[in-house]
Design a protein around this motif. Structure first.
Motif, PDB file in Angstrom:
ATOM      1  N   UNK A  30      -9.097   3.717   1.549  1.00  0.00           N
ATOM      2  CA  UNK A  30      -8.525   2.752   0.603  1.00  0.00           C
ATOM      3  C   UNK A  30      -7.201   3.224   0.005  1.00  0.00           C
ATOM      4  N   UNK A  31      -6.704   4.393   0.427  1.00  0.00           N
ATOM      5  CA  UNK A  31      -5.422   4.883  -0.087  1.00  0.00           C
ATOM      6  C   UNK A  31      -4.293   3.991   0.405  1.00  0.00           C
ATOM      7  N   UNK A  32      -3.400   3.655  -0.504  1.00  0.00           N
ATOM      8  CA  UNK A  32      -2.270   2.790  -0.144  1.00  0.00           C
ATOM      9  C   UNK A  32      -1.038   3.228  -0.920  1.00  0.00           C
ATOM     10  N   UNK A  33       0.099   3.110  -0.286  1.00  0.00           N
ATOM     11  CA  UNK A  33       1.361   3.365  -0.963  1.00  0.00           C
ATOM     12  C   UNK A  33       1.721   2.121  -1.756  1.00  0.00           C
ATOM     13  N   UNK A  34       1.949   2.320  -3.046  1.00  0.00           N
ATOM     14  CA  UNK A  34       2.357   1.232  -3.930  1.00  0.00           C
ATOM     15  C   UNK A  34       3.823   1.417  -4.268  1.00  0.00           C
ATOM     16  N   UNK A  35       4.644   0.452  -3.899  1.00  0.00           N
ATOM     17  CA  UNK A  35       6.070   0.491  -4.215  1.00  0.00           C
ATOM     18  C   UNK A  35       6.373  -0.537  -5.301  1.00  0.00           C
ATOM     19  N   UNK A  36       7.070  -0.076  -6.345  1.00  0.00           N
ATOM     20  CA  UNK A  36       7.501  -0.940  -7.433  1.00  0.00           C
ATOM     21  C   UNK A  36       8.985  -0.704  -7.655  1.00  0.00           C
ATOM     22  N   UNK A  37       9.585  -1.488  -8.537  1.00  0.00           N
ATOM     23  CA  UNK A  37      11.006  -1.319  -8.812  1.00  0.00           C
ATOM     24  C   UNK A  37      11.290  -1.689 -10.260  1.00  0.00           C
ATOM     25  N   UNK A  38      12.349  -1.100 -10.798  1.00  0.00           N
ATOM     26  CA  UNK A  38      12.792  -1.441 -12.142  1.00  0.00           C
ATOM     27  C   UNK A  38      13.397  -2.843 -12.132  1.00  0.00           C
ATOM     28  N   UNK A  39      13.728  -3.343 -13.317  1.00  0.00           N
ATOM     29  CA  UNK A  39      14.359  -4.662 -13.409  1.00  0.00           C
ATOM     30  C   UNK A  39      15.683  -4.689 -12.665  1.00  0.00           C
ATOM     31  N   UNK A  40      16.364  -3.536 -12.589  1.00  0.00           N
ATOM     32  CA  UNK A  40      17.650  -3.469 -11.892  1.00  0.00           C
ATOM     33  C   UNK A  40      17.493  -3.200 -10.394  1.00  0.00           C
ATOM     34  N   UNK A  41      16.251  -3.000  -9.938  1.00  0.00           N
ATOM     35  CA  UNK A  41      15.998  -2.849  -8.512  1.00  0.00           C
ATOM     36  C   UNK A  41      15.823  -1.428  -8.021  1.00  0.00           C
ATOM     37  N   UNK A  81       1.317  -0.446   1.292  1.00  0.00           N
ATOM     38  CA  UNK A  81       1.231  -0.056   2.699  1.00  0.00           C
ATOM     39  C   UNK A  81      -0.010   0.801   2.915  1.00  0.00           C
ATOM     40  N   UNK A  82      -0.835   0.393   3.847  1.00  0.00           N
ATOM     41  CA  UNK A  82      -1.970   1.180   4.315  1.00  0.00           C
ATOM     42  C   UNK A  82      -1.594   1.735   5.684  1.00  0.00           C
ATOM     43  N   UNK A  83      -1.852   3.037   5.906  1.00  0.00           N
ATOM     44  CA  UNK A  83      -1.607   3.618   7.223  1.00  0.00           C
ATOM     45  C   UNK A  83      -2.807   4.459   7.598  1.00  0.00           C
ATOM     46  N   UNK A  84      -3.469   4.070   8.684  1.00  0.00           N
ATOM     47  CA  UNK A  84      -4.633   4.771   9.185  1.00  0.00           C
ATOM     48  C   UNK A  84      -4.254   5.428  10.512  1.00  0.00           C
ATOM     49  N   UNK A  85      -3.778   6.674  10.424  1.00  0.00           N
ATOM     50  CA  UNK A  85      -3.199   7.359  11.584  1.00  0.00           C
ATOM     51  C   UNK A  85      -4.147   7.445  12.782  1.00  0.00           C
ATOM     52  N   UNK A  86      -5.433   7.826  12.606  1.00  0.00           N
ATOM     53  CA  UNK A  86      -6.298   7.931  13.790  1.00  0.00           C
ATOM     54  C   UNK A  86      -6.446   6.609  14.552  1.00  0.00           C
ATOM     55  N   UNK A  87      -6.254   5.496  13.850  1.00  0.00           N
ATOM     56  CA  UNK A  87      -6.364   4.180  14.488  1.00  0.00           C
ATOM     57  C   UNK A  87      -5.009   3.642  14.939  1.00  0.00           C
ATOM     58  N   UNK A  88      -3.936   4.340  14.556  1.00  0.00           N
ATOM     59  CA  UNK A  88      -2.581   3.855  14.813  1.00  0.00           C
ATOM     60  C   UNK A  88      -2.429   2.423  14.290  1.00  0.00           C
ATOM     61  N   UNK A  89      -2.876   2.234  13.062  1.00  0.00           N
ATOM     62  CA  UNK A  89      -2.802   0.916  12.440  1.00  0.00           C
ATOM     63  C   UNK A  89      -2.148   1.016  11.066  1.00  0.00           C
ATOM     64  N   UNK A  90      -1.394  -0.021  10.742  1.00  0.00           N
ATOM     65  CA  UNK A  90      -0.743  -0.105   9.446  1.00  0.00           C
ATOM     66  C   UNK A  90      -0.801  -1.561   8.976  1.00  0.00           C
ATOM     67  N   UNK A 165       2.412 -12.721  -0.747  1.00  0.00           N
ATOM     68  CA  UNK A 165       3.134 -13.800  -0.081  1.00  0.00           C
ATOM     69  C   UNK A 165       3.507 -13.365   1.336  1.00  0.00           C
ATOM     70  N   UNK A 166       3.093 -12.118   1.714  1.00  0.00           N
ATOM     71  CA  UNK A 166       3.280 -11.630   3.078  1.00  0.00           C
ATOM     72  C   UNK A 166       2.263 -10.539   3.371  1.00  0.00           C
ATOM     73  N   UNK A 167       1.620 -10.619   4.539  1.00  0.00           N
ATOM     74  CA  UNK A 167       0.717  -9.578   5.031  1.00  0.00           C
ATOM     75  C   UNK A 167       1.068  -9.341   6.500  1.00  0.00           C
ATOM     76  N   UNK A 168       1.433  -8.104   6.812  1.00  0.00           N
ATOM     77  CA  UNK A 168       1.831  -7.793   8.190  1.00  0.00           C
ATOM     78  C   UNK A 168       0.908  -6.728   8.782  1.00  0.00           C
ATOM     79  N   UNK A 169       0.445  -6.979  10.002  1.00  0.00           N
ATOM     80  CA  UNK A 169      -0.431  -6.059  10.718  1.00  0.00           C
ATOM     81  C   UNK A 169       0.361  -5.394  11.843  1.00  0.00           C
ATOM     82  N   UNK A 170       0.264  -4.073  11.906  1.00  0.00           N
ATOM     83  CA  UNK A 170       0.973  -3.274  12.916  1.00  0.00           C
ATOM     84  C   UNK A 170      -0.049  -2.459  13.686  1.00  0.00           C
ATOM     85  N   UNK A 171      -0.043  -2.621  14.994  1.00  0.00           N
ATOM     86  CA  UNK A 171      -0.918  -1.834  15.874  1.00  0.00           C
ATOM     87  C   UNK A 171      -0.047  -1.001  16.784  1.00  0.00           C
TER      88      UNK A 171
END
Length: 198
Positions: A30-41, A81-90, A165-171
């Motif tokens: 369930x580990x995921x990279x969470x990216x946020x930004x300030x009001x100025x970006x 972003x979720x990245x599961x290296x043994x499965x080569x899935x993101x 508003x977007x979900x992308x699957x990478x294999x």
């Protein structure tokens, strides 16, 4: 009933997450990279844990006075972003962010281990710390304050729900000939699907 593209994407994410949970070598599925930004970006990123996923979005919990909490207050958009290296899935997710209800936050906080509950009170997350001794003293003070009683949820500790508003699957595939599929909210508000070049 036929599922829409969004419901299909959420169901697919759950399938991938279930497989990650069953796969040897993935210690924190369930580990995921969470990216946020300030009001100025100005962006920043860190790893947090997904605590819930449903048709309403993806939920994590944190200190609202932390760096990420302040950024979300100023700019209520985030990427996961979720990245599961043994499965080569993101899986990549982008969307708006809303705090969970107090009822949801209270229920999840009550389920946490007691030491984690104490830590939520003791830590002034993201603020400078004079030394480990100062933090240990803060933990001891909180332990004494809640001795022989349940630890209540701090007012600054809550959950956030990322509404995609977007979900992308990478294999991943050999030779970097990867598969990429994107589900996204179109201009008219309905969810659509497309393949992407790797």
């Amino acid at each position: 009933m036929t599922m829409g593209q969004y419901e299909t994407a959420v169901a697919r994410f759950r399938e991938w997450l279930d497989l990650a949970r069953e796969t040897e070598g993935i210690l924190e599925p369930t580990a995921m990279t969470l990216a946020t930004a300030t009001a100025s970006g100005r962006p920043s990123a860190r790893t947090v844990l997904l605590k819930q996923v449903d048709e309403d979005g993806f939920v994590f919990y944190t200190n609202s006075l932390s760096r990420k909490g302040r950024q979300l207050a100023a700019n209520a958009r985030a990427a996961l972003t979720f990245f599961w290296a043994p499965l080569m899935r993101q899986v990549m997710i982008e969307g708006t962010v809303q705090p969970v209800s107090d009822v949801e936050a209270d229920a999840y906080f009550a389920s946490r281990p007691r030491l984690s509950q104490i830590g939520a009170w003791a830590s002034q997350q993201s603020e400078p710390l004079a030394g480990r001794e100062a933090f240990d003293a803060s933990v001891a003070e909180v332990e004494a304050r809640f001795a022989d009683m349940a630890v209540t949820r701090p007012p600054h500790w809550t959950g956030y729900r990322v509404r995609p508003d977007m979900i992308e699957f990478w294999q991943g595939r050999e030779g970097r000939l990867h598969d990429r599929e994107r589900y996204y909210r179109g201009e008219n508000g309905t969810w659509e699907w497309t393949l992407l070049n790797p």
